[in-house]
Design a protein around this motif. Structure first.
Motif, PDB file in Angstrom:
ATOM      1  N   ARG A  69       1.857   7.299  -6.444  1.00 30.75           N
ATOM      2  CA  ARG A  69       0.868   7.829  -6.731  1.00 30.75           C
ATOM      3  C   ARG A  69       0.167   7.084  -7.972  1.00 30.75           C
ATOM      4  O   ARG A  69      -0.566   7.686  -8.849  1.00 30.75           O
ATOM      5  CB  ARG A  69       1.029   9.173  -7.562  1.00 30.75           C
ATOM      6  N   MET A  70      -0.038   5.834  -7.466  1.00 30.71           N
ATOM      7  CA  MET A  70      -0.763   4.981  -8.253  1.00 30.71           C
ATOM      8  C   MET A  70      -2.307   4.589  -7.611  1.00 30.71           C
ATOM      9  O   MET A  70      -3.149   4.165  -8.160  1.00 30.71           O
ATOM     10  CB  MET A  70      -0.140   3.426  -8.344  1.00 30.71           C
ATOM     11  N   ALA A  71      -2.452   5.183  -6.607  1.00 25.22           N
ATOM     12  CA  ALA A  71      -3.598   5.117  -5.826  1.00 25.22           C
ATOM     13  C   ALA A  71      -3.986   6.088  -5.063  1.00 25.22           C
ATOM     14  O   ALA A  71      -3.073   6.928  -4.659  1.00 25.22           O
ATOM     15  CB  ALA A  71      -3.555   3.786  -4.934  1.00 25.22           C
ATOM     16  N   ALA A  72      -5.449   6.616  -5.026  1.00 26.66           N
ATOM     17  CA  ALA A  72      -5.808   7.847  -4.055  1.00 26.66           C
ATOM     18  C   ALA A  72      -6.118   7.513  -2.516  1.00 26.66           C
ATOM     19  O   ALA A  72      -5.491   8.275  -1.867  1.00 26.66           O
ATOM     20  CB  ALA A  72      -7.288   8.296  -4.682  1.00 26.66           C
ATOM     21  N   CYS A  73      -6.466   6.368  -2.309  1.00 18.63           N
ATOM     22  CA  CYS A  73      -6.564   5.828  -1.113  1.00 18.63           C
ATOM     23  C   CYS A  73      -6.597   4.359  -1.059  1.00 18.63           C
ATOM     24  O   CYS A  73      -6.811   3.606  -1.863  1.00 18.63           O
ATOM     25  CB  CYS A  73      -8.284   6.128  -0.724  1.00 18.63           C
ATOM     26  N   ILE A  74      -5.894   3.783   0.325  1.00 19.42           N
ATOM     27  CA  ILE A  74      -6.124   2.295   0.095  1.00 19.42           C
ATOM     28  C   ILE A  74      -6.723   1.932   1.607  1.00 19.42           C
ATOM     29  O   ILE A  74      -6.308   2.447   2.659  1.00 19.42           O
ATOM     30  CB  ILE A  74      -4.699   1.671   0.183  1.00 19.42           C
TER      31      ILE A  74
ATOM     32  N   ARG B 154      -7.751   5.398 -10.679  1.00 19.08           N
ATOM     33  CA  ARG B 154      -8.112   5.554 -11.920  1.00 19.08           C
ATOM     34  C   ARG B 154      -8.192   4.477 -12.612  1.00 19.08           C
ATOM     35  O   ARG B 154      -7.435   3.550 -12.490  1.00 19.08           O
ATOM     36  CB  ARG B 154      -7.442   6.657 -12.689  1.00 19.08           C
ATOM     37  N   THR B 155      -9.294   4.152 -13.370  1.00 20.82           N
ATOM     38  CA  THR B 155      -9.226   2.948 -14.418  1.00 20.82           C
ATOM     39  C   THR B 155      -8.112   2.778 -15.284  1.00 20.82           C
ATOM     40  O   THR B 155      -7.471   1.703 -15.468  1.00 20.82           O
ATOM     41  CB  THR B 155     -10.557   2.733 -15.046  1.00 20.82           C
TER      42      THR B 155
ATOM     43  N   ALA C  54      -5.509  13.365  -6.952  1.00 17.23           N
ATOM     44  CA  ALA C  54      -4.396  12.527  -6.011  1.00 17.23           C
ATOM     45  C   ALA C  54      -3.497  11.360  -7.074  1.00 17.23           C
ATOM     46  O   ALA C  54      -2.558  11.312  -6.776  1.00 17.23           O
ATOM     47  CB  ALA C  54      -5.334  11.611  -4.905  1.00 17.23           C
ATOM     48  N   VAL C  55      -4.370  10.945  -7.852  1.00 18.56           N
ATOM     49  CA  VAL C  55      -3.664  10.201  -8.952  1.00 18.56           C
ATOM     50  C   VAL C  55      -3.531  10.850 -10.456  1.00 18.56           C
ATOM     51  O   VAL C  55      -4.678  10.879 -11.106  1.00 18.56           O
ATOM     52  CB  VAL C  55      -4.574   8.677  -9.101  1.00 18.56           C
ATOM     53  N   PRO C  56      -2.426  11.208 -10.804  1.00 23.53           N
ATOM     54  CA  PRO C  56      -2.260  11.689 -12.222  1.00 23.53           C
ATOM     55  C   PRO C  56      -2.549  10.814 -13.068  1.00 23.53           C
ATOM     56  O   PRO C  56      -2.252   9.564 -13.007  1.00 23.53           O
ATOM     57  CB  PRO C  56      -1.224  12.280 -12.233  1.00 23.53           C
ATOM     58  N   ASP C  57      -3.210  11.229 -14.111  1.00 24.27           N
ATOM     59  CA  ASP C  57      -3.287  10.585 -15.359  1.00 24.27           C
ATOM     60  C   ASP C  57      -2.253  10.320 -16.499  1.00 24.27           C
ATOM     61  O   ASP C  57      -1.462  11.492 -16.700  1.00 24.27           O
ATOM     62  CB  ASP C  57      -4.666  10.854 -16.177  1.00 24.27           C
ATOM     63  N   ASP C  58      -1.603   9.089 -16.783  1.00 26.39           N
ATOM     64  CA  ASP C  58      -0.592   9.002 -17.714  1.00 26.39           C
ATOM     65  C   ASP C  58      -0.827   9.212 -19.301  1.00 26.39           C
ATOM     66  O   ASP C  58      -1.719   8.955 -19.432  1.00 26.39           O
ATOM     67  CB  ASP C  58       0.092   7.679 -17.401  1.00 26.39           C
TER      68      ASP C  58
ATOM     69  N   GLY D 115       0.933  -1.066  -0.076  1.00 30.75           N
ATOM     70  CA  GLY D 115       0.068   0.121   0.030  1.00 30.75           C
ATOM     71  C   GLY D 115       0.792   1.169   0.026  1.00 30.75           C
ATOM     72  O   GLY D 115       0.580   2.209  -0.692  1.00 30.75           O
ATOM     73  N   ARG D 116       1.994   1.019   0.776  1.00 32.82           N
ATOM     74  CA  ARG D 116       2.645   2.702   0.900  1.00 32.82           C
ATOM     75  C   ARG D 116       3.426   2.884  -0.511  1.00 32.82           C
ATOM     76  O   ARG D 116       3.535   3.783  -1.108  1.00 32.82           O
ATOM     77  CB  ARG D 116       3.782   2.414   2.195  1.00 32.82           C
ATOM     78  N   ALA D 117       3.840   1.610  -1.163  1.00 36.09           N
ATOM     79  CA  ALA D 117       4.664   1.816  -2.162  1.00 36.09           C
ATOM     80  C   ALA D 117       3.749   2.391  -3.496  1.00 36.09           C
ATOM     81  O   ALA D 117       4.032   3.202  -4.122  1.00 36.09           O
ATOM     82  CB  ALA D 117       5.376   0.228  -2.539  1.00 36.09           C
TER      83      ALA D 117
END
Length: 162
Positions: free
Chosen positions: A83-88, A117-118, A158-162, A76-78
């Protein structure tokens, strides 16, 4: 000098314009396809801004099981640091039954809910597979159909889109 003219075929203006038009159309298609992820993200933002509604499926929740709390916290921390997740959410002690190598297994695991994000699902899945202690980690995703619009906007920040 007249004997040179038959060897050089002169294009008509219509042929030149047709060839130029075809080139412009092809380049437009290539640019559109290469910029699709950025254009889609922009359209989703414009839609939710002007319509005040959510586009179903833009966000997803992933379920990931871990053998213990420390593994869940490390993964979760990783994910958060990248920045692959907004919340865990990490739920303690779930009882799990599953088939493994032809036999029914009974175990205690830690369940993670990963909100992202999907567009990040494949990236999250690949990362989890690379660090997870299980040979075949569980990573299941479910699209978010609706929810709190301010929360969804926060997830986008929170999660930038690539």
């Amino acid at each position: 000098m007249d004997w040179l003219y038959p060897r050089f075929h002169k294009e008509s203006l219509a042929q030149t314009l047709c060839r130029l038009g075809l080139f412009v159309i092809c380049m437009g298609m290539v640019l559109t396809m290469s910029m699709y992820p950025m254009l889609r993200a922009l359209c989703v933002q414009l839609h939710s801004t002007f319509m005040g509604s959510y586009v179903p499926g833009h966000h997803s929740v992933l379920l990931i099981n871990c053998p213990n709390e420390q593994a869940a916290k490390d993964i979760g921390r990783a994910l958060m640091e990248r920045r692959m997740a907004a919340c865990i959410n990490i739920l303690p002690r779930t009882s799990t039954m599953y088939y493994w190598k032809g036999e029914i297994q009974d175990a205690t695991e830690i369940l993670m809910f990963v909100k992202t994000r999907t567009s990040q699902i494949q990236r999250v899945t690949d990362f989890v597979k690379s660090v997870h202690p299980y040979e075949t980690p569980e990573v299941l995703s479910f699209p978010v159909e609706d929810g709190s619009l301010p929360y969804m906007k926060w997830m986008d920040e929170a999660v930038p889109d690539d």
